[in-house]
Design an enzyme around this catalytic site. Structure first.
Site, PDB file in Angstrom:
ATOM      1  N   GLU A  80      37.920  26.328 -56.228  1.00 46.06           N
ATOM      2  CA  GLU A  80      36.619  26.424 -56.874  1.00 46.06           C
ATOM      3  C   GLU A  80      35.783  27.544 -56.318  1.00 46.06           C
ATOM      4  O   GLU A  80      35.959  27.960 -55.188  1.00 46.06           O
ATOM      5  CB  GLU A  80      35.837  25.143 -56.626  1.00 46.06           C
ATOM      6  CG  GLU A  80      36.467  23.957 -57.236  1.00 46.06           C
ATOM      7  CD  GLU A  80      35.960  22.706 -56.565  1.00 46.06           C
ATOM      8  OE1 GLU A  80      34.752  22.658 -56.274  1.00 46.06           O
ATOM      9  OE2 GLU A  80      36.768  21.817 -56.332  1.00 46.06           O
ATOM     10  N   CYS A  90      29.759  31.106 -53.182  1.00 45.06           N
ATOM     11  CA  CYS A  90      30.534  30.265 -52.267  1.00 45.06           C
ATOM     12  C   CYS A  90      32.007  30.373 -52.663  1.00 45.06           C
ATOM     13  O   CYS A  90      32.384  30.012 -53.773  1.00 45.06           O
ATOM     14  CB  CYS A  90      30.039  28.824 -52.391  1.00 45.06           C
ATOM     15  SG  CYS A  90      30.989  27.658 -51.410  1.00 45.06           S
ATOM     16  N   CYS A 148      43.208  21.799 -47.802  1.00 44.83           N
ATOM     17  CA  CYS A 148      42.755  21.950 -46.418  1.00 44.83           C
ATOM     18  C   CYS A 148      43.535  20.984 -45.539  1.00 44.83           C
ATOM     19  O   CYS A 148      43.905  19.897 -45.983  1.00 44.83           O
ATOM     20  CB  CYS A 148      41.259  21.621 -46.346  1.00 44.83           C
ATOM     21  SG  CYS A 148      40.496  22.021 -44.765  1.00 44.83           S
ATOM     22  N   CYS A 169      38.690  15.968 -42.916  1.00 44.17           N
ATOM     23  CA  CYS A 169      37.374  15.401 -42.608  1.00 44.17           C
ATOM     24  C   CYS A 169      37.163  14.215 -43.542  1.00 44.17           C
ATOM     25  O   CYS A 169      37.437  14.303 -44.742  1.00 44.17           O
ATOM     26  CB  CYS A 169      36.279  16.457 -42.796  1.00 44.17           C
ATOM     27  SG  CYS A 169      36.497  17.872 -41.698  1.00 44.17           S
ATOM     28  N   CYS A 186      35.025  14.468 -46.770  1.00 41.35           N
ATOM     29  CA  CYS A 186      35.243  15.641 -47.629  1.00 41.35           C
ATOM     30  C   CYS A 186      36.386  15.365 -48.588  1.00 41.35           C
ATOM     31  O   CYS A 186      37.474  14.973 -48.165  1.00 41.35           O
ATOM     32  CB  CYS A 186      35.567  16.861 -46.779  1.00 41.35           C
ATOM     33  SG  CYS A 186      35.944  18.334 -47.772  1.00 41.35           S
ATOM     34  N   GLY A 189      38.953  24.845 -47.898  1.00 36.97           N
ATOM     35  CA  GLY A 189      39.777  25.381 -46.818  1.00 36.97           C
ATOM     36  C   GLY A 189      39.017  25.649 -45.542  1.00 36.97           C
ATOM     37  O   GLY A 189      37.786  25.634 -45.513  1.00 36.97           O
ATOM     38  N   GLU A 190      39.777  25.868 -44.472  1.00 40.25           N
ATOM     39  CA  GLU A 190      39.195  26.212 -43.178  1.00 40.25           C
ATOM     40  C   GLU A 190      39.467  27.706 -42.938  1.00 40.25           C
ATOM     41  O   GLU A 190      40.605  28.088 -42.631  1.00 40.25           O
ATOM     42  CB  GLU A 190      39.821  25.335 -42.083  1.00 40.25           C
ATOM     43  CG  GLU A 190      39.509  25.772 -40.664  1.00 40.25           C
ATOM     44  CD  GLU A 190      38.015  26.011 -40.383  1.00 40.25           C
ATOM     45  OE1 GLU A 190      37.181  25.137 -40.687  1.00 40.25           O
ATOM     46  OE2 GLU A 190      37.687  27.104 -39.884  1.00 40.25           O
ATOM     47  N   SER A 234      31.912  29.556 -42.524  1.00 37.61           N
ATOM     48  CA  SER A 234      31.678  28.178 -42.094  1.00 37.61           C
ATOM     49  C   SER A 234      32.961  27.590 -41.527  1.00 37.61           C
ATOM     50  O   SER A 234      34.007  27.626 -42.169  1.00 37.61           O
ATOM     51  CB  SER A 234      31.202  27.346 -43.292  1.00 37.61           C
ATOM     52  OG  SER A 234      31.019  25.994 -42.909  1.00 37.61           O
ATOM     53  N   SER A 243      30.212  23.257 -38.878  1.00 34.73           N
ATOM     54  CA  SER A 243      30.088  21.918 -39.451  1.00 34.73           C
ATOM     55  C   SER A 243      30.097  20.902 -38.318  1.00 34.73           C
ATOM     56  O   SER A 243      31.145  20.432 -37.899  1.00 34.73           O
ATOM     57  CB  SER A 243      31.255  21.664 -40.413  1.00 34.73           C
ATOM     58  OG  SER A 243      31.144  22.522 -41.517  1.00 34.73           O
ATOM     59  N   LEU A 244      28.917  20.561 -37.829  1.00 36.00           N
ATOM     60  CA  LEU A 244      28.828  19.691 -36.660  1.00 36.00           C
ATOM     61  C   LEU A 244      28.899  18.217 -37.072  1.00 36.00           C
ATOM     62  O   LEU A 244      29.781  17.487 -36.640  1.00 36.00           O
ATOM     63  CB  LEU A 244      27.537  20.000 -35.885  1.00 36.00           C
ATOM     64  CG  LEU A 244      27.417  19.341 -34.511  1.00 36.00           C
ATOM     65  CD1 LEU A 244      28.551  19.752 -33.593  1.00 36.00           C
ATOM     66  CD2 LEU A 244      26.071  19.687 -33.872  1.00 36.00           C
ATOM     67  N   HIS A 245      27.947  17.775 -37.868  1.00 37.95           N
ATOM     68  CA  HIS A 245      28.011  16.472 -38.541  1.00 37.95           C
ATOM     69  C   HIS A 245      27.923  15.234 -37.654  1.00 37.95           C
ATOM     70  O   HIS A 245      27.921  14.106 -38.168  1.00 37.95           O
ATOM     71  CB  HIS A 245      29.267  16.323 -39.404  1.00 37.95           C
ATOM     72  CG  HIS A 245      29.437  17.381 -40.450  1.00 37.95           C
ATOM     73  ND1 HIS A 245      28.392  17.892 -41.187  1.00 37.95           N
ATOM     74  CD2 HIS A 245      30.542  18.034 -40.887  1.00 37.95           C
ATOM     75  CE1 HIS A 245      28.854  18.807 -42.029  1.00 37.95           C
ATOM     76  NE2 HIS A 245      30.142  18.915 -41.856  1.00 37.95           N
ATOM     77  N   ASN A 291      27.576  14.289 -50.687  1.00 38.35           N
ATOM     78  CA  ASN A 291      27.972  14.226 -52.094  1.00 38.35           C
ATOM     79  C   ASN A 291      29.099  13.232 -52.246  1.00 38.35           C
ATOM     80  O   ASN A 291      30.213  13.501 -51.811  1.00 38.35           O
ATOM     81  CB  ASN A 291      28.485  15.609 -52.521  1.00 38.35           C
ATOM     82  CG  ASN A 291      27.595  16.195 -53.568  1.00 38.35           C
ATOM     83  OD1 ASN A 291      27.499  15.667 -54.670  1.00 38.35           O
ATOM     84  ND2 ASN A 291      26.944  17.272 -53.202  1.00 38.35           N
ATOM     85  N   CYS A 328      31.644  20.558 -53.570  1.00 38.63           N
ATOM     86  CA  CYS A 328      32.662  20.015 -52.686  1.00 38.63           C
ATOM     87  C   CYS A 328      33.822  19.299 -53.375  1.00 38.63           C
ATOM     88  O   CYS A 328      33.940  18.082 -53.343  1.00 38.63           O
ATOM     89  CB  CYS A 328      32.017  19.054 -51.687  1.00 38.63           C
ATOM     90  SG  CYS A 328      30.643  19.795 -50.835  1.00 38.63           S
TER      91      CYS A 328
HETATM   92  N1  SAH Z   1      36.263  24.109 -43.411  1.00 36.02           N
HETATM   93  C1  SAH Z   1      34.970  24.751 -43.342  1.00 36.02           C
HETATM   94  C2  SAH Z   1      34.429  25.230 -44.676  1.00 36.02           C
HETATM   95  C3  SAH Z   1      34.604  24.343 -45.880  1.00 36.02           C
HETATM   96  S1  SAH Z   1      33.590  22.899 -45.998  1.00 36.02           S
HETATM   97  C4  SAH Z   1      33.991  23.814 -42.656  1.00 36.02           C
HETATM   98  O1  SAH Z   1      34.356  22.689 -42.335  1.00 36.02           O
HETATM   99  O2  SAH Z   1      32.865  24.228 -42.390  1.00 36.02           O
HETATM  100  C5  SAH Z   1      31.962  23.487 -46.295  1.00 36.02           C
HETATM  101  C6  SAH Z   1      30.886  22.492 -45.940  1.00 36.02           C
HETATM  102  O3  SAH Z   1      30.805  21.433 -46.908  1.00 36.02           O
HETATM  103  C7  SAH Z   1      31.125  21.822 -44.588  1.00 36.02           C
HETATM  104  O4  SAH Z   1      29.950  21.759 -43.837  1.00 36.02           O
HETATM  105  C8  SAH Z   1      31.573  20.457 -45.034  1.00 36.02           C
HETATM  106  O5  SAH Z   1      31.432  19.538 -43.998  1.00 36.02           O
HETATM  107  C9  SAH Z   1      30.699  20.193 -46.222  1.00 36.02           C
HETATM  108  N2  SAH Z   1      31.127  19.067 -47.069  1.00 36.02           N
HETATM  109  C10 SAH Z   1      32.383  18.702 -47.365  1.00 36.02           C
HETATM  110  N3  SAH Z   1      32.404  17.608 -48.156  1.00 36.02           N
HETATM  111  C11 SAH Z   1      31.117  17.266 -48.384  1.00 36.02           C
HETATM  112  C12 SAH Z   1      30.485  16.228 -49.141  1.00 36.02           C
HETATM  113  N4  SAH Z   1      31.199  15.330 -49.842  1.00 36.02           N
HETATM  114  N5  SAH Z   1      29.140  16.197 -49.171  1.00 36.02           N
HETATM  115  C13 SAH Z   1      28.420  17.127 -48.498  1.00 36.02           C
HETATM  116  N6  SAH Z   1      28.956  18.120 -47.766  1.00 36.02           N
HETATM  117  C14 SAH Z   1      30.293  18.198 -47.691  1.00 36.02           C
END
Ligand code: SAH
Length: 383
Positions: free
Chosen positions: A108, A121, A128, A132, A135, A183-184, A215, A237-239, A314, A357
């Protein structure tokens, strides 16, 4: 670096019959291609400008190249971008594409116009490996890395749609790129780096390093190299604020825990107050959104030039998580602000076209499988 070799086993992208892709070649490879076709080296510069500055889609348009050279080019190369399998425009101007690559794999791309910028984006892999938990891409099988040409090709396709050729100097619609799609990017570092060098080249697409944000979920060994070689902005992406929670929702944390990740952020080349690292923090109800989390987050980041992006989660069908309430997100943001951490809430964009996402790709896969699963109505979320 073994981490970077992580995905090397995946098949390379397919070629188009006997013809090779011209998009994605770096200056040296383009020079080589020109020599192979029996032309002097300076032609490579002209060819480069046709491809990356004018966005030519057809060799016949390359007026300052001889007819016979154009014919030889057309026999040996193609100028294909990824195909737009679908294109949607949201009521708020957000645009979303489902891209098909030559082998049928899909990813996408989203374009988000704002008052002072337009951000594209893009994806770095199909699928990937990180899994996570929140995700949706993590639930899809990784098929392969995208090639440099497939990454640059995304930017070029967006420019095609926006009518932004030749590469404009001012008044651009597309001003910024974020590697935040599928992807990463640091597990496909070589290809991403080659693509970004092409994107940054001033004689072509000419988007500067300050306008590119990569990212990562925290592939620590590749971060320094990314900063030194590319100098792009970094988003992490700390989270989560404890290893226990982050181990669970970002499994890469078991390899590179929070303390190591933050050390790598402190050491990120060129990081200072004018150029802060963005920490992405997805708001998951009851998982990482308490007052104590906000306090810990401020403490963790206190000696790092940082800003925090609070991302409303999301949801997708089958997810175990829910988005934090709007009040909770605001309170979390206020607590950070009190501790001098800038923490804007990322306003959801393009909700009417599911521009978030993994949703579009999964929607199309579901259609293809003719499954009866219905999509969650994203508009039903509290944000
Ligand atoms: N792999 C990289 C880049 C892709 S993800 C990374 O992890 O940063 C891009 C961003 O979208 C990341 O911060 C990821 O955690 C976030 N993301 C993934 N799924 C999501 C969701 N369902 N809702 C909100 N953010 C999400």
């Amino acid at each position: 670096m073994s981490q970077l070799a992580h995905t090397d086993a995946f098949a390379p992208p397919p070629e188009t019959g006997a013809r090779r892709h011209l998009i994605g070649l770096d200056p040296a490879a383009m020079g080589e291609a020109v020599r192979e076709l029996g032309e002097p080296a300076f032609r490579a510069k002209q060819l480069w400008q046709w491809v990356y500055h004018h966005g030519a889609r057809d060799f016949a348009a390359m007026r300052n190249l001889s007819k016979s050279f154009r014919a030889r080019l057309a026999e040996a190369f193609v100028l294909d971008r990824p195909e737009a399998a679908s294109h949607q425009v949201s009521g708020d101007g957000t645009q979303k594409w489902l891209l098909s690559f030559a082998d049928g794999n899909q990813a996408e791309m989203v374009y988000i116009p704002e008052a002072d910028r337009g951000t594209l984006c893009i994806s770095s892999q199909v699928g990937c490996t990180l899994t996570c938990r929140f995700c949706h891409t993590g639930t899809q099988r990784l098929v392969r890395n995208l090639s440099p040409g497939e990454i640059v090709g995304q930017v070029m396709l967006a420019r095609d749609f926006l009518g932004e050729w030749p590469s404009p100097k001012d008044e651009r619609g597309l001003t910024n790129i974020v590697l935040m799609g599928m992807g990463e990017p640091l597990y496909n570092y070589e290809n991403v780096a080659q693509a970004m060098r092409i994107v940054m080249d001033p004689h072509g697409i000419a988007l500067g390093k300050r306008r590119i944000t990569l990212s990562t979920a925290g592939v620590v060994p590749a971060m320094r190299r990314c900063g030194e070689e590319l100098g792009v902005n970094l988003a992490v992406s700390l989270h989560a604020t404890t290893d226990a929670v982050r181990d669970r929702i970002v499994p890469l944390n078991r390899k590179y825990p929070i303390a190591e990740l933050l050390d790598a952020c402190r050491a990120y080349p060129g990081v200072h107050n004018a150029r802060r690292i963005t920490f992405e923090y997805v708001m998951l109800d009851g998982v990482n959104d308490s007052d104590a989390d906000a306090e810990r987050l401020a403490e963790l980041l206190k000696d790092i030039p940082a800003k925090v992006n609070l991302i409303p989660f999301n949801p997708w069908p089958g997810t175990e998580f829910a988005c934090s309430s709007w009040e909770r997100i605001e309170r979390f943001s206020d607590l950070l602000a009190e501790r001098h951490l800038s923490a804007p809430v990322r306003r959801p964009r393009g909700r009417d076209i599911l521009a978030a996402c993994g949703q579009l790709k999964s929607a199309s896969e579901r259609q293809r499988r003719a499954a009866r699963t219905t999509l969650n109505d994203p508009a039903a979320r509290p944000v």
